[in-house]
Design an enzyme around this catalytic site. Structure first.
Site, mmCIF file in Angstrom:
data_model
loop_
_atom_site.group_PDB
_atom_site.id
_atom_site.type_symbol
_atom_site.label_atom_id
_atom_site.label_comp_id
_atom_site.label_asym_id
_atom_site.label_seq_id
_atom_site.Cartn_x
_atom_site.Cartn_y
_atom_site.Cartn_z
ATOM 1 N NE ARG A 181 -7.574 11.858 16.626
ATOM 2 C CZ ARG A 181 -7.843 11.048 17.625
ATOM 3 N NH1 ARG A 181 -9.166 11.048 18.168
ATOM 4 N NH2 ARG A 181 -7.010 10.453 18.296
ATOM 5 C CG HIS A 226 -8.024 4.700 18.980
ATOM 6 N ND1 HIS A 226 -8.140 6.186 18.890
ATOM 7 C CD2 HIS A 226 -8.707 4.278 19.919
ATOM 8 C CE1 HIS A 226 -9.268 6.317 19.574
ATOM 9 N NE2 HIS A 226 -9.432 5.239 20.579
ATOM 10 C CD GLU A 286 -8.008 8.744 24.795
ATOM 11 O OE1 GLU A 286 -8.370 7.762 25.338
ATOM 12 O OE2 GLU A 286 -9.000 9.543 24.483
ATOM 13 C CG ASN A 312 -8.534 12.293 22.708
ATOM 14 O OD1 ASN A 312 -8.391 13.353 21.756
ATOM 15 N ND2 ASN A 312 -8.464 11.051 22.529
ATOM 16 C CE1 TYR A 362 -15.098 11.972 25.040
ATOM 17 C CE2 TYR A 362 -12.857 11.751 25.223
ATOM 18 C CZ TYR A 362 -14.224 11.485 24.591
ATOM 19 O OH TYR A 362 -14.049 11.200 23.373
ATOM 20 C CD GLU A 384 -11.140 10.436 21.090
ATOM 21 O OE1 GLU A 384 -11.631 10.167 22.288
ATOM 22 O OE2 GLU A 384 -10.329 9.814 20.826
HETATM 23 O O1 IFM Z 1 -14.318 5.896 22.925
HETATM 24 C C1 IFM Z 1 -13.243 6.526 23.686
HETATM 25 C C2 IFM Z 1 -12.311 6.445 22.432
HETATM 26 O O2 IFM Z 1 -11.852 5.568 22.049
HETATM 27 C C3 IFM Z 1 -11.054 7.135 23.303
HETATM 28 N N1 IFM Z 1 -11.345 8.502 24.115
HETATM 29 C C4 IFM Z 1 -12.549 8.218 24.759
HETATM 30 C C5 IFM Z 1 -13.580 7.957 24.092
HETATM 31 C C6 IFM Z 1 -15.071 7.745 24.943
HETATM 32 O O3 IFM Z 1 -14.801 6.922 25.909
#
Ligand code: IFM
Length: 459
Positions: free
Chosen positions: A82, A126, A171, A297, A299, A360
């Site tokens: 990706r 992006h 995002e 995405n 985290y 992500e």
């Molecule tokens: O590095 C970023 C990415 O560009 C978009 N999502 C979160 C990642 C980590 O912060």
């Protein structure tokens, strides 16, 4: 450390594993072969915006090293790569004059993926808006949505038949909330009225581009990538519980509702509707398009409390960090894999969504090489825990089709510059030497076991 067989066998056989990157974070070559400037070039070159005054001028030099980088991806045994296109590399002023040399780079990259049996998952946007479009107002101006459609048409006409999928935006929450409200990302503004306009015009660009993509190449799987928040009240108090509901309406609903329901949450329009562009209601049917997939995405979870500061704007919430109770990454982000599963289950209850990819997921740990190896066991554990929760979500009925680790390489981490590392592969930014971390080896083993299982069931 090895992920249990039970986890692998609960994932669907056609589940794919991949790695992800984005153009500005890795390509470098910011002035090479006719590339035009983007808002991130401008933002980085203003002192005080990015740690150490870092910028993406050279980044991972992927523009020149794409071949060996694709070999590295191939060596990770994954199915897919990706990446994002740089808009200003192919249309230096955002619209009009095409830069053939920029298109030629993506020709080489996509063909290089296919030669290595890597499915190319491309993203159109992006965050690196061409500077010329920012001079006209960027995402606050409706014409940027139309320029985006022109760009989408160009890329899909050239490459659509060789792509495995296309995502319009990565995002959009970050481009608008961090770029126009918090001022910590390009273009560095802090204005709620501009923020609401930027959100709406990105939605419009998305919806119009999806129709255009489908008219050019109806069989190209088309979607969008969102960074939804998994939101929890900071305490059991009624105040904080209502705060969590408002926070969700603003941060998730403002994105999910228009895209998947054709409306904005009423809590958002009641408080902030006057900041949306005039006649915004007329755009909703164009924004709400059928999609083949969406990407999540993820985290870290978000914990919020009510804030009663007089100057606070809707949703009147503040984020809190529970770092004493949970392990955190080197960026201070709480690690809590179960909240990913909870988010997936919850969002499929609330919305009618197409199948999903985790586009992500990853963690920032700044381990450095010692004697030629990078022993990033905390990152391995992070991946294991999150993939295990994805398997549980799948078992609970969530249609998940694949998982992309963020990121292939240590790279330019936006406002953090090169200080924060997310890669499966370590990059020495002075020499551009790449060192596969233990997490890279781990992913290669996982992907191989998954293939072995697939192949044995075909016998
Ligand atoms: O590095 C970023 C990415 O560009 C978009 N999502 C979160 C990642 C980590 O912060």
């Amino acid at each position: 450390m090895s992920i249990s067989n039970a986890v692998i066998t609960t994932l669907p056989q056609d589940f794919i594993f991949g790695v992800a990157t984005s153009a500005y974070q890795i390509e470098g070559a910011s002035k090479t072969d006719g590339r035009g400037p983007s808002i991130w070039d401008d933002f980085c070159h203003k002192p005080g915006n990015v740690a150490n005054y870092d910028n993406g001028d050279f980044a991972c030099d992927h523009y020149n090293r794409w071949k060996t980088d694709l070999d590295l991806i191939h060596g990770l045994n994954v199915d897919a790569y990706r990446f994002s296109f740089s808009w200003s590399r192919v249309l230096p002023k955002g619209t009009g004059q095409i830069n053939e040399k920029g298109l030629a780079f993506y020709d080489r990259l996509i063909d290089g993926c296919l030669e290595r049996q890597l499915q190319p998952f491309a993203t159109l946007y992006h965050w690196d808006l061409p500077s010329s479009l920012q001079q006209l107002g960027g995402w606050t101006h409706r014409d940027t949505a139309y320029a985006f459609v022109e760009y989408a048409a160009l890329m899909v006409t050239r490459f659509g038949d060789r792509l495995a999928s296309i995502s319009t935006f990565n995002e959009p929450w970050c481009s608008s909330m961090l770029g126009y409200l918090e001022g910590i990302h390009a273009p560095g503004l802090k204005d709620i009225s501009l923020t609401m306009k930027s959100i709406h015009n990105q939605h419009l660009g998305h919806g119009l581009a999806v129709s255009q993509i489908k008219s050019i190449n109806p069989s190209l799987p088309t979607g969008i990538v969102l960074n939804l928040q998994s939101i929890y009240p900071g305490s059991d108090s009624e105040e904080d519980q209502s705060a969590a509901i408002r926070h969700e309406a603003f941060n998730n609903g403002t994105f999910l509702d228009p895209l998947f329901k054709g409306s904005y949450p009423s809590a958002v329009t009641d408080s902030l509707g006057h900041h949306l562009p005039e006649n915004w209601q007329d755009d909703l049917c164009n924004i709400h398009q059928p999609l083949d997939f969406w990407g999540l995405n993820f985290y870290t979870p978000t914990r919020v409390i009510h804030t009663c500061q007089r100057e606070s704007a809707f949703p009147h919430t503040a984020q809190i960090f529970l770092d004493s109770e949970h392990e955190c990454t080197d960026l201070g982000w709480e690690i809590n894999a179960a909240t990913l599963k909870e988010l997936l289950i919850d969002v499929y209850k609330k919305y009618q969504l197409p199948p999903c990819y985790i586009t992500e997921n990853g963690a920032c740990f700044n381990d450095e090489p010692t004697e030629g190896t990078v022993d990033d066991t905390r990152r391995v554990q992070y991946f294991e825990d999150h993939i295990a929760e994805i398997a549980k979500a799948h078992q609970a009925g969530v249609p998940i089709r694949g998982y992309f680790a963020w990121s292939l390489l240590d790279n330019f981490e936006w406002a953090e510059g090169y200080t924060m590392r997310f890669g499966l592969i370590h990059v020495d930014f002075h020499t551009q030497r790449r060192t596969i971390k233990r997490s890279g080896e781990w992913l290669a083993n996982l992907a191989q076991s998954h293939h072995a299982r697939k192949n044995s069931s075909l016998l």
